[in-house]
Design a protein around this motif. Sequence first.
Motif, PDB file in Angstrom:
ATOM      1  N   THR A 130     -91.618  54.081  30.693  1.00 32.49           N
ATOM      2  CA  THR A 130     -92.458  52.885  30.658  1.00 32.49           C
ATOM      3  C   THR A 130     -91.700  51.686  31.210  1.00 32.49           C
ATOM      4  OG1 THR A 130     -91.805  52.525  28.343  1.00 32.49           O
ATOM      5  CG2 THR A 130     -93.895  53.628  28.735  1.00 32.49           C
ATOM      6  N   ALA A 131     -90.407  51.609  30.910  1.00 37.40           N
ATOM      7  CA  ALA A 131     -89.617  50.490  31.402  1.00 37.40           C
ATOM      8  C   ALA A 131     -89.530  50.533  32.925  1.00 37.40           C
ATOM      9  CB  ALA A 131     -88.220  50.520  30.789  1.00 37.40           C
ATOM     10  N   ALA A 132     -89.361  51.724  33.488  1.00 35.60           N
ATOM     11  CA  ALA A 132     -89.267  51.864  34.938  1.00 35.60           C
ATOM     12  C   ALA A 132     -90.593  51.538  35.612  1.00 35.60           C
ATOM     13  CB  ALA A 132     -88.840  53.281  35.292  1.00 35.60           C
ATOM     14  N   ALA A 133     -91.690  51.807  34.901  1.00 33.80           N
ATOM     15  CA  ALA A 133     -93.014  51.588  35.494  1.00 33.80           C
ATOM     16  C   ALA A 133     -93.453  50.135  35.432  1.00 33.80           C
ATOM     17  CB  ALA A 133     -94.044  52.454  34.774  1.00 33.80           C
ATOM     18  N   GLU A 134     -92.807  49.345  34.569  1.00 30.65           N
ATOM     19  CA  GLU A 134     -93.238  47.970  34.380  1.00 30.65           C
ATOM     20  C   GLU A 134     -92.068  47.015  34.580  1.00 30.65           C
ATOM     21  OE1 GLU A 134     -96.759  48.302  31.155  1.00 30.65           O
ATOM     22  OE2 GLU A 134     -94.730  48.298  30.385  1.00 30.65           O
ATOM     23  N   PRO A 135     -91.896  46.489  35.781  1.00 29.93           N
ATOM     24  CA  PRO A 135     -90.799  45.564  36.043  1.00 29.93           C
ATOM     25  C   PRO A 135     -90.852  44.362  35.113  1.00 29.93           C
ATOM     26  CG  PRO A 135     -91.920  46.205  38.079  1.00 29.93           C
ATOM     27  CD  PRO A 135     -92.758  46.694  36.943  1.00 29.93           C
ATOM     28  N   GLU A 136     -89.697  43.813  34.823  1.00 32.70           N
ATOM     29  CA  GLU A 136     -89.626  42.659  33.926  1.00 32.70           C
ATOM     30  C   GLU A 136     -90.485  41.524  34.453  1.00 32.70           C
ATOM     31  OE1 GLU A 136     -86.276  39.681  31.965  1.00 32.70           O
ATOM     32  OE2 GLU A 136     -85.693  41.298  33.303  1.00 32.70           O
ATOM     33  N   GLY A 137     -91.286  40.957  33.561  1.00 34.84           N
ATOM     34  CA  GLY A 137     -92.129  39.848  33.951  1.00 34.84           C
ATOM     35  C   GLY A 137     -93.484  40.274  34.473  1.00 34.84           C
ATOM     36  N   SER A 138     -93.724  41.573  34.613  1.00 30.60           N
ATOM     37  CA  SER A 138     -95.010  42.032  35.130  1.00 30.60           C
ATOM     38  C   SER A 138     -96.091  41.794  34.089  1.00 30.60           C
ATOM     39  CB  SER A 138     -94.939  43.527  35.459  1.00 30.60           C
ATOM     40  OG  SER A 138     -96.231  44.021  35.754  1.00 30.60           O
ATOM     41  N   ALA A 139     -97.211  41.230  34.533  1.00 32.74           N
ATOM     42  CA  ALA A 139     -98.324  41.004  33.616  1.00 32.74           C
ATOM     43  C   ALA A 139     -99.319  42.158  33.654  1.00 32.74           C
ATOM     44  CB  ALA A 139     -99.045  39.707  33.980  1.00 32.74           C
ATOM     45  N   ALA A 140     -99.217  43.013  34.665  1.00 30.74           N
ATOM     46  CA  ALA A 140    -100.165  44.119  34.807  1.00 30.74           C
ATOM     47  C   ALA A 140     -99.789  45.259  33.880  1.00 30.74           C
ATOM     48  CB  ALA A 140    -100.177  44.613  36.249  1.00 30.74           C
ATOM     49  N   THR A 165    -105.334  41.940  23.984  1.00 32.39           N
ATOM     50  CA  THR A 165    -104.708  40.857  23.213  1.00 32.39           C
ATOM     51  C   THR A 165    -104.235  39.747  24.137  1.00 32.39           C
ATOM     52  OG1 THR A 165    -103.949  42.593  21.705  1.00 32.39           O
ATOM     53  CG2 THR A 165    -103.062  40.393  21.369  1.00 32.39           C
ATOM     54  N   ARG A 166    -103.771  40.103  25.311  1.00 35.18           N
ATOM     55  CA  ARG A 166    -103.361  39.098  26.288  1.00 35.18           C
ATOM     56  C   ARG A 166    -104.574  38.296  26.756  1.00 35.18           C
ATOM     57  NH1 ARG A 166    -101.488  42.237  30.458  1.00 35.18           N
ATOM     58  NH2 ARG A 166     -99.394  42.343  29.586  1.00 35.18           N
ATOM     59  N   ALA A 167    -105.683  38.984  27.016  1.00 36.03           N
ATOM     60  CA  ALA A 167    -106.894  38.309  27.486  1.00 36.03           C
ATOM     61  C   ALA A 167    -107.428  37.335  26.436  1.00 36.03           C
ATOM     62  CB  ALA A 167    -107.965  39.347  27.836  1.00 36.03           C
ATOM     63  N   ALA A 168    -107.158  37.622  25.154  1.00 37.93           N
ATOM     64  CA  ALA A 168    -107.596  36.737  24.076  1.00 37.93           C
ATOM     65  C   ALA A 168    -106.675  35.535  23.917  1.00 37.93           C
ATOM     66  CB  ALA A 168    -107.661  37.521  22.765  1.00 37.93           C
ATOM     67  N   GLY A 169    -105.610  35.488  24.718  1.00 38.16           N
ATOM     68  CA  GLY A 169    -104.681  34.371  24.651  1.00 38.16           C
ATOM     69  C   GLY A 169    -103.736  34.431  23.471  1.00 38.16           C
ATOM     70  N   GLU A 170    -103.614  35.608  22.858  1.00 45.11           N
ATOM     71  CA  GLU A 170    -102.785  35.738  21.656  1.00 45.11           C
ATOM     72  C   GLU A 170    -101.468  36.467  21.917  1.00 45.11           C
ATOM     73  OE1 GLU A 170    -105.690  35.802  17.927  1.00 45.11           O
ATOM     74  OE2 GLU A 170    -105.888  37.603  19.149  1.00 45.11           O
ATOM     75  N   LEU A 171    -101.269  36.933  23.141  1.00 47.02           N
ATOM     76  CA  LEU A 171    -100.058  37.668  23.492  1.00 47.02           C
ATOM     77  C   LEU A 171     -99.416  37.001  24.697  1.00 47.02           C
ATOM     78  CD1 LEU A 171     -98.577  40.387  22.697  1.00 47.02           C
ATOM     79  CD2 LEU A 171     -99.795  41.430  24.616  1.00 47.02           C
ATOM     80  N   ARG A 172     -98.106  36.908  24.687  1.00 45.35           N
ATOM     81  CA  ARG A 172     -97.410  36.328  25.835  1.00 45.35           C
ATOM     82  C   ARG A 172     -97.815  37.040  27.117  1.00 45.35           C
ATOM     83  NH1 ARG A 172     -91.130  36.358  24.433  1.00 45.35           N
ATOM     84  NH2 ARG A 172     -91.172  36.821  26.672  1.00 45.35           N
ATOM     85  N   SER A 173     -97.939  36.303  28.195  1.00 47.56           N
ATOM     86  CA  SER A 173     -98.446  36.870  29.449  1.00 47.56           C
ATOM     87  C   SER A 173     -97.493  37.884  30.069  1.00 47.56           C
ATOM     88  CB  SER A 173     -98.712  35.751  30.459  1.00 47.56           C
ATOM     89  OG  SER A 173     -97.503  35.060  30.760  1.00 47.56           O
ATOM     90  N   ASP A 174     -96.211  37.840  29.694  1.00 43.40           N
ATOM     91  CA  ASP A 174     -95.255  38.755  30.308  1.00 43.40           C
ATOM     92  C   ASP A 174     -94.995  40.003  29.467  1.00 43.40           C
ATOM     93  OD1 ASP A 174     -93.984  37.360  28.279  1.00 43.40           O
ATOM     94  OD2 ASP A 174     -92.054  37.243  29.311  1.00 43.40           O
ATOM     95  N   VAL A 175     -95.680  40.150  28.333  1.00 40.38           N
ATOM     96  CA  VAL A 175     -95.458  41.322  27.479  1.00 40.38           C
ATOM     97  C   VAL A 175     -96.117  42.545  28.105  1.00 40.38           C
ATOM     98  CG1 VAL A 175     -96.004  42.359  25.239  1.00 40.38           C
ATOM     99  CG2 VAL A 175     -95.224  40.001  25.362  1.00 40.38           C
ATOM    100  N   THR A 176     -95.385  43.658  28.110  1.00 37.80           N
ATOM    101  CA  THR A 176     -95.870  44.893  28.714  1.00 37.80           C
ATOM    102  C   THR A 176     -95.956  46.009  27.681  1.00 37.80           C
ATOM    103  OG1 THR A 176     -93.649  45.688  29.253  1.00 37.80           O
ATOM    104  CG2 THR A 176     -94.719  44.239  30.867  1.00 37.80           C
ATOM    105  N   VAL A 177     -96.511  47.129  28.104  1.00 37.89           N
ATOM    106  CA  VAL A 177     -96.552  48.321  27.249  1.00 37.89           C
ATOM    107  C   VAL A 177     -95.138  48.711  26.843  1.00 37.89           C
ATOM    108  CG1 VAL A 177     -97.140  50.769  27.173  1.00 37.89           C
ATOM    109  CG2 VAL A 177     -98.706  49.152  28.260  1.00 37.89           C
ATOM    110  N   ALA A 178     -94.209  48.657  27.781  1.00 33.58           N
ATOM    111  CA  ALA A 178     -92.817  49.015  27.496  1.00 33.58           C
ATOM    112  C   ALA A 178     -92.242  48.139  26.394  1.00 33.58           C
ATOM    113  CB  ALA A 178     -91.967  48.895  28.764  1.00 33.58           C
ATOM    114  N   ASP A 179     -92.583  46.854  26.397  1.00 32.70           N
ATOM    115  CA  ASP A 179     -92.093  45.943  25.355  1.00 32.70           C
ATOM    116  C   ASP A 179     -92.600  46.373  23.986  1.00 32.70           C
ATOM    117  OD1 ASP A 179     -90.780  44.285  27.205  1.00 32.70           O
ATOM    118  OD2 ASP A 179     -92.625  43.150  27.572  1.00 32.70           O
ATOM    119  N   LEU A 180     -93.880  46.730  23.927  1.00 27.58           N
ATOM    120  CA  LEU A 180     -94.468  47.132  22.655  1.00 27.58           C
ATOM    121  C   LEU A 180     -93.811  48.414  22.133  1.00 27.58           C
ATOM    122  CD1 LEU A 180     -96.677  45.363  21.470  1.00 27.58           C
ATOM    123  CD2 LEU A 180     -98.308  47.193  21.915  1.00 27.58           C
TER     124      LEU A 180
END
Length: 217
Positions: A130-140, A165-180
Motif C-alpha cells: 500500500t505504501a508503494a502504491a500511494e506516494p506521500e502526499g497523494s490524495a487519490a 471521510t475526506r469528502a466530508a471534510g473530516e480527514l486530512r487531504s493527504d491521508v491515504t489507505v496506507a496511512d490508515l
Amino acid sequence: MGNTGTGAGVSGDQERTRRKNGPLRVDAQRNLRHVLSAARDVFGEQGYGAPMEEVARRARVGVGTVYRRFPNKEALVRYIAAEETERLTARAREALAVEDEPWRALEGFVQRSAAAGAGRLLPPELLSATAAAEPEGSAAVRVPQQRGAGTHELLSAVGKLVERTRAAGELRSDVTVADLMLVIATTPPRLEDAGRQSAAETRLLAILLQGLRANGR
C-alpha cells in the motif's frame, strides 16, 4: 468472515488445504481449533517470525500435530493472514454502512481493528504494497491488484472509507489507505503490566487518530 473452528468462508488456499486433508475427526477438529487459536495469539504477540514450536506449545499439542494440518510455517501464516484479511474487510464494510457520521465510522473501524491486533496478523507484504502504491502526499485512493482477491477487497473497502471521510471534510487531504493501515498496525513496546499496556495502546491510538483528522480536531 473467516471461522477458526470450521474453516467456513475460507480463502482459496484454505479451501485447497481443507480438500486435500479431507474431513476431520472430532478430536482432530478440536486440535485444529486449538492450533489456530494459539497461532493467532502467538503471531499477534510476536509477529510471524515466531516459531511453530511456540504455536504447538500454546495449543498444548505436539508440533507434529501442527505440521499434519499445515505442511510448513508459510501455509499456517497464509491461513491466519487470509482469515484476518476477511475479518478486517467485513469490519470495513460494516463501517461503510454507517452513512451519517463518516469520521465516527472510520474512527470506530480503526479502533476495533487495532484492539483486535489486526495489524500484526495481516499479510506481511500488505503495508509495503500500500505504501508503494500511494506516494506521500497523494490524495487519490489507489488500490493495487495484490495477490489474492481478499487483499484487494480489503484495500478497496478501506479506500472507500478514506475517500468518504475526506469528502466530508473530516480527514486530512493527504491521508491515504496506507496511512490508515499503518495506524492499525502501530503498537507501543510490549509492557509486562497488562493495565499499563492497555493504557499505552489506547493513548497512542488516540494521538494517531487525532493526527489524521482535518485541522487536528
